[in-house]
Write an enzyme that holds these catalytic residues in place. Sequence first.
Site, PDB file in Angstrom:
ATOM      1  N   LYS A   1     -10.661  -5.022 -12.120  1.00 54.07           N
ATOM      2  CA  LYS A   1      -9.799  -4.967 -10.933  1.00 54.07           C
ATOM      3  C   LYS A   1     -10.566  -5.424  -9.695  1.00 54.07           C
ATOM      4  O   LYS A   1     -10.085  -6.274  -8.932  1.00 54.07           O
ATOM      5  CB  LYS A   1      -9.284  -3.546 -10.737  1.00 54.07           C
ATOM      6  CG  LYS A   1      -8.407  -3.378  -9.500  1.00 54.07           C
ATOM      7  CD  LYS A   1      -8.041  -1.922  -9.261  1.00 54.07           C
ATOM      8  CE  LYS A   1      -9.226  -1.134  -8.752  1.00 54.07           C
ATOM      9  NZ  LYS A   1      -8.892   0.263  -8.396  1.00 54.07           N
TER      10      LYS A   1
ATOM     11  N   ASP B   1      -4.317  -2.373  -9.910  1.00 49.65           N
ATOM     12  CA  ASP B   1      -4.549  -1.009  -9.452  1.00 49.65           C
ATOM     13  C   ASP B   1      -3.300  -0.169  -9.726  1.00 49.65           C
ATOM     14  O   ASP B   1      -2.321  -0.645 -10.294  1.00 49.65           O
ATOM     15  CB  ASP B   1      -4.944  -0.990  -7.978  1.00 49.65           C
ATOM     16  CG  ASP B   1      -3.841  -1.494  -7.061  1.00 49.65           C
ATOM     17  OD1 ASP B   1      -2.680  -1.615  -7.511  1.00 49.65           O
ATOM     18  OD2 ASP B   1      -4.118  -1.771  -5.892  1.00 49.65           O
TER      19      ASP B   1
END
Length: 218
Positions: free
Chosen positions: A139, A158
């Site tokens: 991420k 996320d």
Amino acid sequence: MENSINFYKSIYKEIDSIIKNRFLEFEKFKNKTDYEIFIEFCFCLFTPQNKAIFADLAIKKLLEKDLLLNGKLEEIIDNIKGLVRFHQNKSKYLIDARNKIFITKKIKLKEILFSEKSNLNNLDKRKIIYENFLGLGMKESSHFLRNIGLGENLAILDRHILKNLKKLNVIKDIPKTLTYKKYLDIEKKMLLFSEKINIKLKYLDFVFWYKETGAVFK
């Protein structure tokens, strides 16, 4: 109706010019220095489980005191405490990255990211970042690349993004943990969805974030 495709398209239409102006700023990184790229790297390093605005404030504080490149571990810890969660570990990760880029020069960051001679695509570049720097998962590595203009076909998965993907039935469930393989699988589904609704993947992240927070930051 909220959470319908048309609802998301209406958000995109509302913030389209803001997003595109933001990406014009991101694309300037190809002409910036290793140090300027490192500043953005550190911002993304500070963002996990943290509000982006506080991560940004922490970076500004370190820059004002000339600690980002020259600060000792304890100085960095003391200055980001209260702004960055897990500040001790993230300070260690910052110094580890700083050493690899500027001291040992084990990682030639700008060359990896922007060399015209490189045959690396953005997925390759992300894999190198992910595998060589502590504290940056898939991420955060995706976030970093997006913020320096290399976010084409990369998803920043996320909790906000995953929640919206579930609402849109792009994924059935939000995984408890995101393995490397699972990340790529969801990213592929998000890419196909972005193509279906005609909003670029790199823009869709901002659409979801704006829906959740009412703001476009970075």
